[in-house]
Design an enzyme around this catalytic site. Structure first.
Site, PDB file in Angstrom:
ATOM      1  N   LYS A   1       0.842  -1.213   0.000  1.00  0.00           N
ATOM      2  CA  LYS A   1       0.000   0.000   0.000  1.00  0.00           C
ATOM      3  C   LYS A   1       0.869   1.252   0.000  1.00  0.00           C
ATOM      4  O   LYS A   1       0.666   2.190  -0.775  1.00  0.00           O
ATOM      5  CB  LYS A   1      -0.912   0.028   1.224  1.00  0.00           C
ATOM      6  CG  LYS A   1      -1.534   1.398   1.495  1.00  0.00           C
ATOM      7  CD  LYS A   1      -2.352   1.425   2.747  1.00  0.00           C
ATOM      8  CE  LYS A   1      -1.606   1.559   4.019  1.00  0.00           C
ATOM      9  NZ  LYS A   1      -1.306   2.926   4.453  1.00  0.00           N
ATOM     10  N   ASN A   2       1.883   1.273   0.877  1.00  0.00           N
ATOM     11  CA  ASN A   2       2.671   2.499   1.061  1.00  0.00           C
ATOM     12  C   ASN A   2       3.658   2.767  -0.068  1.00  0.00           C
ATOM     13  O   ASN A   2       4.220   3.847  -0.146  1.00  0.00           O
ATOM     14  CB  ASN A   2       3.377   2.453   2.420  1.00  0.00           C
ATOM     15  CG  ASN A   2       2.362   2.583   3.544  1.00  0.00           C
ATOM     16  OD1 ASN A   2       1.206   2.940   3.305  1.00  0.00           O
ATOM     17  ND2 ASN A   2       2.784   2.278   4.754  1.00  0.00           N
TER      18      ASN A   2
ATOM     19  N   CYS B   1      -4.598  13.211  13.133  1.00  0.00           N
ATOM     20  CA  CYS B   1      -4.685  11.751  12.972  1.00  0.00           C
ATOM     21  C   CYS B   1      -4.605  11.150  14.360  1.00  0.00           C
ATOM     22  O   CYS B   1      -3.933  11.693  15.232  1.00  0.00           O
ATOM     23  CB  CYS B   1      -3.517  11.279  12.105  1.00  0.00           C
ATOM     24  SG  CYS B   1      -3.371   9.494  12.023  1.00  0.00           S
TER      25      CYS B   1
ATOM     26  N   ARG C   1       1.047  14.639  13.149  1.00  0.00           N
ATOM     27  CA  ARG C   1       1.441  14.425  11.740  1.00  0.00           C
ATOM     28  C   ARG C   1       1.420  15.705  10.905  1.00  0.00           C
ATOM     29  O   ARG C   1       0.703  15.792   9.890  1.00  0.00           O
ATOM     30  CB  ARG C   1       0.599  13.336  11.098  1.00  0.00           C
ATOM     31  CG  ARG C   1       0.679  12.018  11.861  1.00  0.00           C
ATOM     32  CD  ARG C   1      -0.034  10.893  11.184  1.00  0.00           C
ATOM     33  NE  ARG C   1       0.704  10.390  10.030  1.00  0.00           N
ATOM     34  CZ  ARG C   1       0.284   9.338   9.312  1.00  0.00           C
ATOM     35  NH1 ARG C   1      -0.843   8.743   9.630  1.00  0.00           N
ATOM     36  NH2 ARG C   1       0.973   8.905   8.299  1.00  0.00           N
TER      37      ARG C   1
ATOM     38  N   ASP D   1       4.941   0.586  12.062  1.00  0.00           N
ATOM     39  CA  ASP D   1       3.723  -0.054  11.550  1.00  0.00           C
ATOM     40  C   ASP D   1       3.596  -1.512  11.971  1.00  0.00           C
ATOM     41  O   ASP D   1       2.603  -2.176  11.641  1.00  0.00           O
ATOM     42  CB  ASP D   1       3.680   0.047  10.017  1.00  0.00           C
ATOM     43  CG  ASP D   1       3.543   1.488   9.544  1.00  0.00           C
ATOM     44  OD1 ASP D   1       3.747   1.737   8.346  1.00  0.00           O
ATOM     45  OD2 ASP D   1       3.248   2.355  10.377  1.00  0.00           O
TER      46      ASP D   1
ATOM     47  N   ARG E   1      -8.446  -0.612   5.029  1.00  0.00           N
ATOM     48  CA  ARG E   1      -7.627   0.440   4.414  1.00  0.00           C
ATOM     49  C   ARG E   1      -6.272  -0.097   3.972  1.00  0.00           C
ATOM     50  O   ARG E   1      -5.661   0.418   3.049  1.00  0.00           O
ATOM     51  CB  ARG E   1      -7.358   1.560   5.401  1.00  0.00           C
ATOM     52  CG  ARG E   1      -8.596   2.246   5.951  1.00  0.00           C
ATOM     53  CD  ARG E   1      -8.159   3.414   6.730  1.00  0.00           C
ATOM     54  NE  ARG E   1      -7.524   4.334   5.793  1.00  0.00           N
ATOM     55  CZ  ARG E   1      -7.750   5.647   5.845  1.00  0.00           C
ATOM     56  NH1 ARG E   1      -8.527   6.114   6.777  1.00  0.00           N
ATOM     57  NH2 ARG E   1      -7.189   6.455   4.988  1.00  0.00           N
TER      58      ARG E   1
HETATM   59  C1  EPZ Z   1       4.393   6.864   6.187  1.00  0.00           C
HETATM   60  O1  EPZ Z   1       3.637   7.959   6.707  1.00  0.00           O
HETATM   61  C2  EPZ Z   1       3.430   5.665   6.156  1.00  0.00           C
HETATM   62  N1  EPZ Z   1       2.267   5.997   5.353  1.00  0.00           N
HETATM   63  C3  EPZ Z   1       2.975   5.331   7.576  1.00  0.00           C
HETATM   64  O2  EPZ Z   1       2.200   4.135   7.512  1.00  0.00           O
HETATM   65  C4  EPZ Z   1       4.192   5.054   8.424  1.00  0.00           C
HETATM   66  O3  EPZ Z   1       3.788   4.847   9.745  1.00  0.00           O
HETATM   67  C5  EPZ Z   1       5.165   6.257   8.379  1.00  0.00           C
HETATM   68  O4  EPZ Z   1       5.515   6.558   7.018  1.00  0.00           O
HETATM   69  C6  EPZ Z   1       6.443   6.008   9.141  1.00  0.00           C
HETATM   70  O5  EPZ Z   1       7.073   4.863   8.697  1.00  0.00           O
HETATM   71  C7  EPZ Z   1       2.354   5.934   4.003  1.00  0.00           C
HETATM   72  O6  EPZ Z   1       3.385   5.668   3.418  1.00  0.00           O
HETATM   73  C8  EPZ Z   1       1.102   6.219   3.236  1.00  0.00           C
HETATM   74  P1  EPZ Z   1       6.434  10.317   8.196  1.00  0.00           P
HETATM   75  P2  EPZ Z   1       4.218   9.453   6.651  1.00  0.00           P
HETATM   76  O7  EPZ Z   1       6.285  11.608   7.480  1.00  0.00           O
HETATM   77  O8  EPZ Z   1       5.120   9.620   5.497  1.00  0.00           O
HETATM   78  C9  EPZ Z   1       6.854  13.619  11.594  1.00  0.00           C
HETATM   79  C10 EPZ Z   1       0.395   2.699   7.896  1.00  0.00           C
HETATM   80  O9  EPZ Z   1       0.054   2.143   8.942  1.00  0.00           O
HETATM   81  N2  EPZ Z   1       6.723  14.606  10.509  1.00  0.00           N
HETATM   82  O10 EPZ Z   1       7.608   9.479   7.880  1.00  0.00           O
HETATM   83  O11 EPZ Z   1       3.060  10.350   6.800  1.00  0.00           O
HETATM   84  C11 EPZ Z   1       5.556  12.830  11.806  1.00  0.00           C
HETATM   85  O12 EPZ Z   1       4.639  13.525  12.593  1.00  0.00           O
HETATM   86  C12 EPZ Z   1       0.818   4.173   7.909  1.00  0.00           C
HETATM   87  O13 EPZ Z   1       0.420   2.138   6.778  1.00  0.00           O
HETATM   88  C13 EPZ Z   1       6.887  15.952  10.795  1.00  0.00           C
HETATM   89  O14 EPZ Z   1       7.131  16.328  11.936  1.00  0.00           O
HETATM   90  O15 EPZ Z   1       5.087   9.467   7.999  1.00  0.00           O
HETATM   91  C14 EPZ Z   1       6.069  11.556  12.431  1.00  0.00           C
HETATM   92  O16 EPZ Z   1       6.221  11.750  13.786  1.00  0.00           O
HETATM   93  C15 EPZ Z   1       0.548   4.847   9.209  1.00  0.00           C
HETATM   94  N3  EPZ Z   1       6.765  16.839   9.768  1.00  0.00           N
HETATM   95  C16 EPZ Z   1       7.420  11.360  11.752  1.00  0.00           C
HETATM   96  O17 EPZ Z   1       7.800  12.625  11.224  1.00  0.00           O
HETATM   97  C17 EPZ Z   1       6.503  16.459   8.471  1.00  0.00           C
HETATM   98  O18 EPZ Z   1       6.383  17.309   7.571  1.00  0.00           O
HETATM   99  C18 EPZ Z   1       7.435  10.331  10.632  1.00  0.00           C
HETATM  100  O19 EPZ Z   1       6.361  10.610   9.768  1.00  0.00           O
HETATM  101  C19 EPZ Z   1       6.336  15.091   8.207  1.00  0.00           C
HETATM  102  C20 EPZ Z   1       6.445  14.174   9.242  1.00  0.00           C
END
Ligand code: EPZ
Length: 420
Positions: A22-23, A115, A120, A306, A398
């Site tokens: 998915k990701n 979320c 996020r 995850d 999802r």
């Molecule tokens: C991806 O989300 C995945 N989703 C998530 O999977 C996964 O948990 C996550 O990466 C971490 O591995 C998809 O790929 C669709 P991040 P993403 O930006 O990219 C902070 C699932 O269960 N952050 O790497 O949205 C954020 O708050 C889902 O399949 C900022 O502070 O995650 C978090 O604490 C859930 N500012 C950390 O970084 C930003 O601009 C990592 O988030 C962006 C992120």
């Protein structure tokens, strides 16, 4: 709304085929917006999230079909506006911003909003776009990103919890059509980022270093159509390996990439779970008594956040104390109180959950709160004595393709029912 009714206590046995990731699929589908030529993406899992992305691409004006795991996208003529009603359904839709900005030099996208697993924010995505020369305005719940032209540059994309996966994807996509060279430091190294870079390079982009913390993108004038097969879903694979161990069964996981699962396999080994390779497949079963393990979630190649909830469900069965520390998302313990309803003994101390494992688990009605929490409740229900009803399984749909059917094939007593 639907629920799962699970009669637990049956060891899972047999073979399960892992679906596409998915990701990886979501940003790759969005990347098709970067060209006015047709793109074909195979092994896309049939999930509510991938169907949401199809709707979003159509709402932008692209012609899209999704048949038997193959998504065809032809974004001949597109608009740069993505509506709140669509975006609010799926946070992952933010990854259309980079392609729209690159191709149209404008993107107006609804902010994703909060979320349940954490705040996020998307500040790093916007920081990346601004570093390429975009003007960013946030108004009325929308982000407006515009640019006369995009120019390459060097930027650091690390944040509070380290790299950002979709932030790296978005900035990498925006930089493919920028003038000059972009260097992203502290980039996410996830296999899904590498899969996206491979697709973009198949479209004619010039990207190197994906999979490492430094990604270099040399901008090109135009991208062309391409075909691509999405990588297997490492999180789904981990979920089934853990379900096999939790039910004291033996399951062959087909089509997974072991090299994407090293941290998970390492911790399963520590917990007394034997996972051996048979050809390209992975065969999981309990090697003896389960053992307590400490886990800290980290960016890739560390232990994936995850898989945290599913691992907690397993460690609730392991006699002794396990400490699970969540370092990526600030409120990703929604499953703890639901696991407690099944008899698990877990206390939360700040970013850690202290699991006093080995207590008997018995069936009860529980509530899914998010995608991975629901997978943990299904695993606990499969291991528990009696009947567990997992409510709100729309969360599960999802991210898991036909999970109930796959589990039934492994001998699970599981039914999808209308919630009463
Ligand atoms: C991806 O989300 C995945 N989703 C998530 O999977 C996964 O948990 C996550 O990466 C971490 O591995 C998809 O790929 C669709 P991040 P993403 O930006 O990219 C902070 C699932 O269960 N952050 O790497 O949205 C954020 O708050 C889902 O399949 C900022 O502070 O995650 C978090 O604490 C859930 N500012 C950390 O970084 C930003 O601009 C990592 O988030 C962006 C992120």
């Amino acid at each position: 709304m639907e629920s799962f009714l699970i009669k637990g206590g049956v060891p899972l046995r047999g073979t399960v085929d892992i679906s596409g990731s998915k990701n990886a699929a979501l940003p790759i589908m969005a990347a098709a917006l970067l060209t006015d030529e047709p793109c074909v993406i195979r092994r896309v899992p049939d999930l509510s999230d991938t169907r949401f992305m199809v709707d979003i691409l159509k709402s932008l004006g692209a012609e899209v079909s999704f048949v038997n795991g193959t998504v065809s996208v032809h974004a001949k003529k597109i608009s740069g506006y993505a509506d709140y009603e669509l975006v609010r359904k799926m946070r992952g839709s933010i990854c259309i911003a980079g392609p729209l900005l690159a191709r149209l030099h404008k993107a107006r996208i609804s902010l994703p909003g909060g979320c349940i697993i954490g705040a996020r924010p998307i500040n790093l995505h916007l920081k990346g776009f601004a570093a390429l020369g975009a003007k960013i305005k946030i108004e009325g719940g929308y982000v407006d990103a515009t640019a006369k032209k995009l120019s390459g540059g060097s930027l650091f994309l690390g944040g509070r919890a380290g790299p950002t996966v979709l932030g790296t994807a978005n900035v990498m996509m925006a930089a493919t059509l920028a003038d000059g060279v972009t260097v992203i430091e502290s980039a996410a190294c996830e296999p899904e980022v590498v899969d996206l870079a491979n697709f973009l390079n198949a479209m004619g982009a010039k990207i190197s270093g994906a999979g490492s913390p430094t990604i270099t993108i040399t901008g090109v004038k135009k991208l062309h159509g391409a075909e691509h097969e999405v990588i297997p879903d490492r999180i789904e694979a981990a979920t089934f390996l853990i379900a096999a161990a939790a039910t004291n069964g033996e399951v062959t996981v087909k089509g997974a990439r072991a090299d994407h699962l090293r941290a998970v396999l390492d911790k399963l080994g520590e917990a007394g779970v034997s996972v051996r390779r048979r050809g390209k497949d992975l065969v999981a079963r309990r090697g003896g008594k389960l053992k307590p393990v400490d886990i800290t979630t980290l960016p890739y190649a560390g232990f994936p956040t995850d898989v945290q909830a599913q691992m907690m469900a397993l460690l609730a069965l392991a006699p002794g104390i396990s400490i699970i520390t969540e370092r990526i998302f600030e409120s990703r313990f929604m499953h703890v109180s639901e696991l407690a309803r099944l008899g698990a003994d877990i206390e939360i101390e700040g970013p850690s959950a202290i699991v006093k494992g080995g207590k008997p688990v018995s069936g009860a009605p529980v509530m899914a709160s998010d995608l991975r929490a629901s997978a943990a409740l299904v695993i606990a229900g499969l291991a528990a004595k009696g009947v567990t009803q997992v409510n709100r399984i729309y969360h599960l749909d999802r991210g898991y393709e036909r999970m109930d059917e796959k589990l039934k094939k492994l001998g699970a007593r599981i039914q999808r029912v209308e919630e009463k």
